[in-house]
Design an enzyme around this catalytic site. Structure first.
Site, PDB file in Angstrom:
ATOM      1  N   THR A 300     -32.815  11.516  46.356  1.00 38.76           N
ATOM      2  CA  THR A 300     -34.070  11.976  45.764  1.00 38.76           C
ATOM      3  C   THR A 300     -33.943  11.964  44.254  1.00 38.76           C
ATOM      4  O   THR A 300     -32.855  11.841  43.703  1.00 38.76           O
ATOM      5  CB  THR A 300     -34.410  13.412  46.201  1.00 38.76           C
ATOM      6  N   ASP A 301     -35.052  12.136  43.577  1.00 35.38           N
ATOM      7  CA  ASP A 301     -35.001  12.461  42.160  1.00 35.38           C
ATOM      8  C   ASP A 301     -34.800  13.975  42.046  1.00 35.38           C
ATOM      9  O   ASP A 301     -34.825  14.710  43.037  1.00 35.38           O
ATOM     10  CB  ASP A 301     -36.282  12.015  41.453  1.00 35.38           C
ATOM     11  N   TYR A 302     -34.612  14.438  40.830  1.00 40.52           N
ATOM     12  CA  TYR A 302     -34.248  15.836  40.555  1.00 40.52           C
ATOM     13  C   TYR A 302     -35.251  16.804  41.200  1.00 40.52           C
ATOM     14  O   TYR A 302     -36.419  16.832  40.817  1.00 40.52           O
ATOM     15  CB  TYR A 302     -34.215  16.028  39.038  1.00 40.52           C
ATOM     16  N   THR A 303     -34.796  17.574  42.171  1.00 37.23           N
ATOM     17  CA  THR A 303     -35.592  18.572  42.917  1.00 37.23           C
ATOM     18  C   THR A 303     -36.777  17.958  43.650  1.00 37.23           C
ATOM     19  O   THR A 303     -37.767  18.635  43.912  1.00 37.23           O
ATOM     20  CB  THR A 303     -36.081  19.729  42.021  1.00 37.23           C
ATOM     21  N   GLY A 304     -36.665  16.674  43.983  1.00 35.48           N
ATOM     22  CA  GLY A 304     -37.782  15.993  44.631  1.00 35.48           C
ATOM     23  C   GLY A 304     -38.184  16.623  45.954  1.00 35.48           C
ATOM     24  O   GLY A 304     -39.372  16.639  46.302  1.00 35.48           O
TER      25      GLY A 304
END
Length: 761
Positions: A300-304
């Site tokens: 995922t992207d950051y905290t996705g």
């Protein structure tokens, strides 16, 4: 004549798209090995058999260290997870001692001793910072981009990093979006070629064996998918686009990276077809795995995953974790959702353990491929770090990259170059003349902003034994000025033969979460430029920015304009090489420059519409036009000038028809008609005149960067195949349709000379 699209086919396509986007499908996808190495596969299965469910989920978990924060700070202290062997990857841990400290815990203090994969944002350099990615793309030099990625990889690996979250290949048509600086511009063909070059540079080629070397890193293509289509140019926003546009424009660069052997993929923040990418099984499984055959792992992207809750598709973080893992996400970046919730989800039957096993296999295999199990400390050598970071040969490549990324937009009366043998007085004016802090742009890796060479420093070196005399006045800051500052700048310009004015953006004004509704230079800078114009002295404008700007006023005020972007560590030296004529600028734009923000989004490969503007009579009513501005950009895609001139002539086709399965050869004579040696980017554009779905007015289908001495000419050659003409039709099948085509061998996208017709039969 081609067949017209069928309504039934269109309806079936819509049904297929809607069905394939469902997120309640929990059917596990069978693991397919990335390496294809049976020995590694056996090792993965043997290790998996020893792991508890919690340890498996731990491998799917990435935490961020606090060395360098690039996103929201999570409150979780990951040390307890680390000591229990419940961390698969760590983000932002840097330096050999720092990485070694964490690796020691994972290898020596946990039950199974599984090594950690360390990742970092190495976007356009690690310690030696190259021009921002959009700038470097303007070089149209694939070998250069492969080389700079390889250098960035070697530096990062020397400092203990083995995974980079690059390249970003998102198509960018809207300069309001701050992250345009991180990609390769508006064209899917060029973007695909650059994606391949950067993946190969980071990973050491297309052979997975190179990933275990000490000078390579694992690449991560991002952001899948269509992140660059964010509405209103606002970061993290919805991307509302048709399946037709998704497949024909936005997906090709990701596919190119997959074909180049990229090991990991990052999910985007945005939604596609109403479903956020992080929970989108259609993207992560149906397209990525089943259609494209991707065998690496997805992060995922950051905290996705956490963000699926405010998106409105998950009721809480546990539900979000279930949606993500069932969609095809393998690793949770910094959100701690998998490690907190998936064990219970498996126990409740909402996630199948086989789904967990498949994701774990992908991550464990990559650690075997990287050589981390053979030697977890293989990449931790402080002596190598000391001798590798910012080596002189790396700095020289960076300097060359700066010069090749600069785009000459205007040069009236040949104001440039200012050669060292000219007995000239040059006034240096503007906030960027002595600036070093902004040169690296937002993504600076581990680069030291204070070490980046200012323009002033570069000029001092290049002109140290010259007849050119410099004077200096700042004139304004990026955001403010006074009448006294302007008066001093004007007085300085009056005593000079030419004024070199360096203006631009603060690095914080572009990049992630840095979006604008006004893409002009700030008012005090424009005020300074107007005042300098009144002196009557020639003005050479240098524009430092992370995006295409509205330079409509500046194009009237300045005699010459160099778009220099954010050039990185060797900024001042490379720009001075261009100003002095030591290097003849060869950069060509990869994003269109609008006349004003009201034209945005603007891009060359648009559709024709049913009422296109007549270029010979653009003011006729009831056409797709503006009342207050042309529809054309200020500077088009592919555009750029040189200190010499070029001519393309004698375009010949080997045949007027192309047979299915055959090829058509296009040749053209390219001549340097000026008095200086230089380089031209010869560009091949094609138009499909009639299709079962509407087709762009032009599409780039080939390019060659050709170096020519003054007066020299060469023949260039392109090959057109059936596959080059293919596109996705109404039912999303990649097809080539028979019919008529036009082509241009041109100097930029708005160059309509050298037009030829051919037919696919």
């Amino acid at each position: 004549m081609k067949k017209i699209t069928y309504c039934i086919a269109m309806a079936l396509a819509v049904v297929a798209c809607n069905n394939s986007s469902k997120t309640d499908d929990k059917t596990p996808v069978k693991w397919e090995s990335f390496s294809g190495d049976k020995n590694i596969e056996r090792k993965v299965d043997s290790l998996l058999a020893l792991m508890t469910l919690e340890e498996k989920i731990g491998q799917l978990t990435q935490f961020a260290a606090d060395w360098d924060v690039t996103g929201p700070v999570m409150s979780d202290d990951f040390q307890p997870y680390l000591e229990k062997g419940l961390v698969g990857s760590v983000f932002n841990a840097v330096t050999v001692p720092g990485v070694r400290k964490l690796q020691d815990i994972a290898v020596k203090k946990t039950r199974l001793g599984i090594p950690i994969l360390f990742g970092y944002d190495v976007i356009h350099g690690y310690k030696t910072i190259f021009p921002m990615s959009l700038a470097e793309a303007c070089s149209w030099d694939l070998d250069l981009m492969r080389q700079t990625a390889a250098i960035a990889a070697e530096e990062a690996a020397a400092d203990g990093i083995k995974w980079t979250f690059a390249p970003m290949v998102d198509l960018a048509r809207d300069p309001r979006w701050g992250r345009v600086m991180e990609g390769a511009g508006e064209d899917p063909f060029l973007g695909s070629e650059i994606a391949k070059a950067r993946v190969q540079g980071f990973q050491g080629g297309t052979d997975w064996h190179s990933l275990s070397k000490t000078n390579t890193v694992l690449a991560c293509v991002k952001h899948f998918a269509a992140y660059g289509a964010a509405e209103a140019g606002r970061d993290y926003n919805t991307a509302e686009l048709s399946q037709h546009t998704l497949w024909n424009a936005y997906l090709p660069p990701y596919k190119a990276a997959i074909d180049a052997g990229v090991g990991t993929v990052m999910a985007s923040f945005n939604e596609v077809n109403g479903i956020p990418a992080t929970a989108n099984r259609y993207l992560m499984t149906d397209i990525l795995r089943k259609q494209w055959g991707f065998k690496g792992f997805v992060v995922t992207d950051y905290t996705g995953i956490n963000e699926l809750v405010p998106h409105g598709v998950a009721v809480d973080n546990k539900h979000a974790a279930e949606l993500a893992i069932n969609a095809g996400i393998d690793m949770d970046m910094t959100g701690a959702n998998f490690i907190k919730h998936l064990k219970k989800s498996v126990e409740e039957g909402k996630v199948k353990e086989e789904t967990i096993n498949t994701a774990v296999r992908r991550i464990l295999e990559m650690k075997f491929v990287l050589g981390l199990f053979d030697d977890p400390y293989k990449f931790l050598d402080e002596n190598r770090a000391k001798t590798t970071l910012m080596k002189p040969e790396f700095l020289q490549v960076a300097r060359t990259a700066v010069a090749k990324s600069v785009v000459l937009l205007k040069n009236n009366a040949e104001v440039l170059p200012i050669t060292p043998d000219m007995p000239k007085k040059v006034a240096l004016i503007g906030p960027m003349v002595k600036d070093s802090i902004n040169q690296n742009g937002e993504w600076q890796g581990r680069g030291d902003r204070t070490l980046s060479a200012s323009l002033f420093k570069g000029l001092q070196e290049v002109y140290k034994d010259s007849k050119v005399q410099f004077s200096y006045a700042k004139g304004c800051t990026l955001t403010a000025t006074t009448s006294a500052d302007i008066a001093k700048a004007v007085a300085t310009a009056r005593t000079a033969d030419v004024a070199v004015v360096a203006l631009g953006e603060d690095y914080n004004w572009s990049g992630e979460s840095a979006c604008l509704t006004d893409i002009r230079l700030r008012a005090p800078q424009r005020e300074l430029l107007r005042a300098l114009k009144q002196t009557g002295k020639p003005i050479v404008l240098l524009v430092y920015s992370g995006r295409p700007l509205d330079l409509s006023e500046e194009s009237e005020l300045a005699d010459a304009i160099l778009q220099v972007w954010f050039p990185g560590t060797q900024s001042g030296y490379g720009i001075a090489d261009v100003l002095s004529g030591k290097y003849n600028p060869s950069g060509r734009l990869v994003m269109s420059f609008p006349r004003n923000v009201g034209q945005v989004p603007i891009y060359y490969n648009h559709k024709n519409t049913g009422r296109p503007v007549d270029p010979n009579n653009p003011t006729v009513d009831y056409r797709s036009k503006y009342e207050d501005a042309p529809v054309t950009p200020l500077y088009p895609f592919g555009y750029g000038l040189s200190y010499t001139t070029f001519n393309i002539s004698n375009v010949q086709l080997s045949s007027a028809t192309l047979s299915k399965g055959g090829k058509l050869t296009v040749t053209a004579q390219v001549a340097n008609t000026g008095k200086r040696d230089g380089e031209i980017v010869v560009q091949l554009y094609i138009r499909d005149l009639v299709g079962s779905v509407t087709r762009p007015v032009k599409e780039l289908k080939g390019f060659q960067k050709v170096a020519l001495k003054a007066g020299e000419s060469k023949q260039v050659q392109f090959e057109i195949t059936e596959d080059l003409l293919a596109f996705y039709n109404a039912d999303l099948k990649k097809v080539t349709e028979l019919g008529a085509f036009k082509l241009w061998v041109a100097q930029h996208s708005a160059d309509n000379s050298n037009e030829k017709d051919f037919e696919l039969k």
